[in-house]
Design an enzyme around this catalytic site. Sequence first.
Site, PDB file in Angstrom:
ATOM      1  CG  ASN A   1      -1.743   1.245   1.358  1.00 51.55           C
ATOM      2  OD1 ASN A   1      -1.842   2.015   0.402  1.00 51.55           O
ATOM      3  ND2 ASN A   1      -2.358   1.451   2.525  1.00 51.55           N
ATOM      4  CD1 TRP A   2       3.982   1.286  -2.336  1.00 56.09           C
ATOM      5  CD2 TRP A   2       3.772   1.882  -4.486  1.00 56.09           C
ATOM      6  NE1 TRP A   2       4.818   0.492  -3.082  1.00 56.09           N
ATOM      7  CE2 TRP A   2       4.720   0.837  -4.407  1.00 56.09           C
ATOM      8  CE3 TRP A   2       3.470   2.424  -5.750  1.00 56.09           C
ATOM      9  CZ2 TRP A   2       5.363   0.320  -5.533  1.00 56.09           C
ATOM     10  CZ3 TRP A   2       4.114   1.903  -6.865  1.00 56.09           C
ATOM     11  CH2 TRP A   2       5.048   0.869  -6.752  1.00 56.09           C
ATOM     12  CE  LYS A   3      -0.111   3.508   4.737  1.00 55.82           C
ATOM     13  NZ  LYS A   3      -0.179   3.721   6.159  1.00 55.82           N
TER      14      LYS A   3
ATOM     15  CG  HIS B   1      -6.110   1.843   4.863  1.00 54.99           C
ATOM     16  ND1 HIS B   1      -5.694   2.793   5.776  1.00 54.99           N
ATOM     17  CD2 HIS B   1      -5.058   1.002   4.690  1.00 54.99           C
ATOM     18  CE1 HIS B   1      -4.437   2.520   6.124  1.00 54.99           C
ATOM     19  NE2 HIS B   1      -4.033   1.442   5.483  1.00 54.99           N
TER      20      HIS B   1
ATOM     21  CD  GLU C   1      -3.297   5.544   6.569  1.00 49.53           C
ATOM     22  OE1 GLU C   1      -3.264   5.640   5.335  1.00 49.53           O
ATOM     23  OE2 GLU C   1      -2.358   5.069   7.244  1.00 49.53           O
TER      24      GLU C   1
ATOM     25  CD  GLU D   1      -3.574  -2.535   6.943  1.00 51.35           C
ATOM     26  OE1 GLU D   1      -2.413  -2.685   6.573  1.00 51.35           O
ATOM     27  OE2 GLU D   1      -4.260  -1.552   6.636  1.00 51.35           O
TER      28      GLU D   1
ATOM     29  N   GLY E   1       2.026   2.135  10.700  1.00 53.15           N
ATOM     30  CA  GLY E   1       2.966   3.250  10.601  1.00 53.15           C
ATOM     31  C   GLY E   1       3.661   3.595  11.908  1.00 53.15           C
TER      32      GLY E   1
ATOM     33  CB  SER F   1       4.806  -1.855  12.012  1.00 44.27           C
ATOM     34  OG  SER F   1       4.378  -0.527  12.260  1.00 44.27           O
TER      35      SER F   1
ATOM     36  N   GLY G   1       4.968   1.259   4.707  1.00 42.49           N
ATOM     37  CA  GLY G   1       6.283   1.892   4.626  1.00 42.49           C
ATOM     38  C   GLY G   1       7.363   1.015   3.988  1.00 42.49           C
TER      39      GLY G   1
HETATM   40  C1  PEP Z   1      -1.014   0.237   5.921  1.00 37.75           C
HETATM   41  O1  PEP Z   1      -1.342   1.355   6.310  1.00 37.75           O
HETATM   42  O2  PEP Z   1      -1.738  -0.398   5.141  1.00 37.75           O
HETATM   43  C2  PEP Z   1       0.245  -0.319   6.428  1.00 37.75           C
HETATM   44  C3  PEP Z   1       0.344  -1.598   6.444  1.00 37.75           C
HETATM   45  O3  PEP Z   1       1.233   0.574   6.845  1.00 37.75           O
HETATM   46  P1  PEP Z   1       2.662   0.262   7.562  1.00 37.75           P
HETATM   47  O4  PEP Z   1       3.190  -1.025   7.003  1.00 37.75           O
HETATM   48  O5  PEP Z   1       3.525   1.438   7.190  1.00 37.75           O
HETATM   49  O6  PEP Z   1       2.387   0.177   9.016  1.00 37.75           O
END
Ligand code: PEP
Length: 255
Positions: free
Chosen positions: A8-10, A94, A96, A168, A174, A213, A235
Amino acid sequence: MKTIIAANWKMHKTRSEAAQTAASVATFLGKNPMQCSVLIFAPFTALGDVAEQTAPNLAFGAQNMYPADHGAYTGEISPDMILDCGCQWVLTGHSERRRIFREDDAFIGKKTAFALRNGLSVMLCIGETLEERRAGQLRAVLSRQLLGGFADPLLNDVQPDRLAVAYEPVWAIGTGVSAKPEDAMEAHGIIREELISRFGSKGQDLPILYGGSVKPENSEELLKLDNVNGLLVGGASLEAESFIRIIRIGSEYAS
Ligand code: PEP
């Protein structure tokens, strides 16, 4: 079921940056046959560019869509527009989008059903906040988000390979702190039970990915767990090198 390693490149990467990272992943997959499926959720502006990169077991998706064919929805994009870019998947729910854009379960359910009806495959994201976890609401939250996201009767007949769930935990996204294996396993077990109660035996075949993460260093311990059928990586997917390290590990755990 095939393990899925998803990125997921957001809101990161210009078109050329996205194309470059996707090309590195595609080149790797072209030279090194992997046992897992790889999926990249890119920003809208780069969907057409990344989709030009082809390799075995590689597919692309958008991070969001609006549940209408077309019309006066300023700033939104439709499933047809995503398919037209050469992408097959979309993320819904998601955290967010739930938190920043106030999307609720009913709307997420509507988007999920609309995307499927219009030819996209869907990865529904669910997960509890730290407050909800501390208040002992893990099962209630996961069940509500899952049943809300998959509420439409249309889903009763959907092929299991067009649907996935990403667990998640909001507190792990993050933050650099992923869920402990026992916490991830408990949540994935609950999700599997809920999927079976929603879909019957088909619920056994829906992949459940862990996200929050994920890094090359913790991928193996997560993929080893029961009912962890893949990883959704934020990330650590932005650099091709670390994402490819995770793909290599995912290929070892292909079931
Ligand atoms: C995400 O937001 O989908 C995600 C997995 O982020 P991160 O790996 O940066 O925690």
